[in-house]
Design an enzyme around this catalytic site. Structure first.
Site, PDB file in Angstrom:
ATOM      1  N   GLY A 181       0.806  -1.222   0.000  1.00 53.86           N
ATOM      2  CA  GLY A 181       0.000   0.000   0.000  1.00 53.86           C
ATOM      3  C   GLY A 181       0.837   1.268   0.000  1.00 53.86           C
ATOM      4  O   GLY A 181       1.780   1.391   0.767  1.00 53.86           O
ATOM      5  N   SER A 182       0.511   2.235  -0.840  1.00 49.73           N
ATOM      6  CA  SER A 182       1.351   3.402  -0.999  1.00 49.73           C
ATOM      7  C   SER A 182       0.615   4.479  -1.797  1.00 49.73           C
ATOM      8  O   SER A 182      -0.577   4.377  -2.051  1.00 49.73           O
ATOM      9  CB  SER A 182       2.660   3.013  -1.677  1.00 49.73           C
ATOM     10  OG  SER A 182       2.409   2.078  -2.708  1.00 49.73           O
TER      11      SER A 182
END
Length: 219
Positions: A181-182
């Site tokens: 996740g980013s």
């Protein structure tokens, strides 16, 4: 007609191999629970590290999304490369999105800066200044500069840069990826406005996120 295809990004090979090997070993040992767990991890790795081909628009005066995900912010803020006040489009990637990143427009990479940092939730405002990140500056054929930033998230622990200063890239060409996740922030140069709204879902290298104002007013 070009047939659609989906490959696996090379950063995923070790993870996929180890999880598949773990599932096989535990299955041979008769440990069903662990075999299922590693099988699920292998499936997740295959899904996460997928790298599908994209249909890149050939229209003049447009920019494509640098990342898969959801538009979470559109606001003016200081460009980390130039210091100018620019409109920024923020794209949040969850763990189920494709995490390969692509350049929004054709041009030459004129700057790359890596910043070590923390791992706050990428959707938070402070992530753009405090988290681990890699900032790129690209100059297009018109001399405009574009800035895009890979920002590590709460789970992400590695930013992958596949380009160097001086490289010339085509619109939609891959420049890197972020594991798990980013977020990717895109700073628009003067003369461009967003074509997306908050909550929109976009695809890297394919979805339009900005358009040149001159082309809009001439229509």
């Amino acid at each position: 007609m070009k047939q659609p295809s989906c490959s696996i990004t090379r950063e995923g090979y070790p993870v996929i191999f180890l999880t598949a090997l773990g599932a096989l070993v535990f299955a041979m040992l008769g440990c069903a629970v662990m075999a299922v767990i590693f099988f699920i991890l292998c499936w997740f790795s295959l899904n996460f590290f997928r790298d599908p081909e994209r249909v890149v628009p050939d229209e003049d005066g447009v920019a494509v999304s640098p990342a898969d995900g959801r538009i979470v912010k559109i606001e003016r803020r200081e460009d980390p490369m130039t210091g100018e006040n620019r409109l920024c489009v923020c794209i949040f990637m969850n763990v189920f999105n494709v995490h390969v990143n692509r350049v929004p427009v054709a041009g030459t990479i004129t700057g790359i800066r890596y910043h070590a940092g923390k791992f706050f939730n990428a959707s938070l405002d402070k992530a753009s200044k405090d988290n681990e990140r890699c900032t790129y500056q690209l100059t297009d054929a018109d001399g405009r500069t574009w800035t895009f930033v890979q920002i590590a998230g709460l789970v992400a622990r590695r930013i992958v840069c596949r380009t160097d200063r001086g490289d010339s890239l085509a619109r939609g060409e891959r420049f890197g990826m972020i594991r798990f996740g980013s977020r990717v922030d895109l700073y628009l140069p003067d003369g461009y406005i967003p074509t997306v709204a908050l909550g929109d879902t976009v695809l890297a290298g394919q979805s339009l996120v900005a358009r040149r104002i001159a082309d809009i007013t001439s229509e």
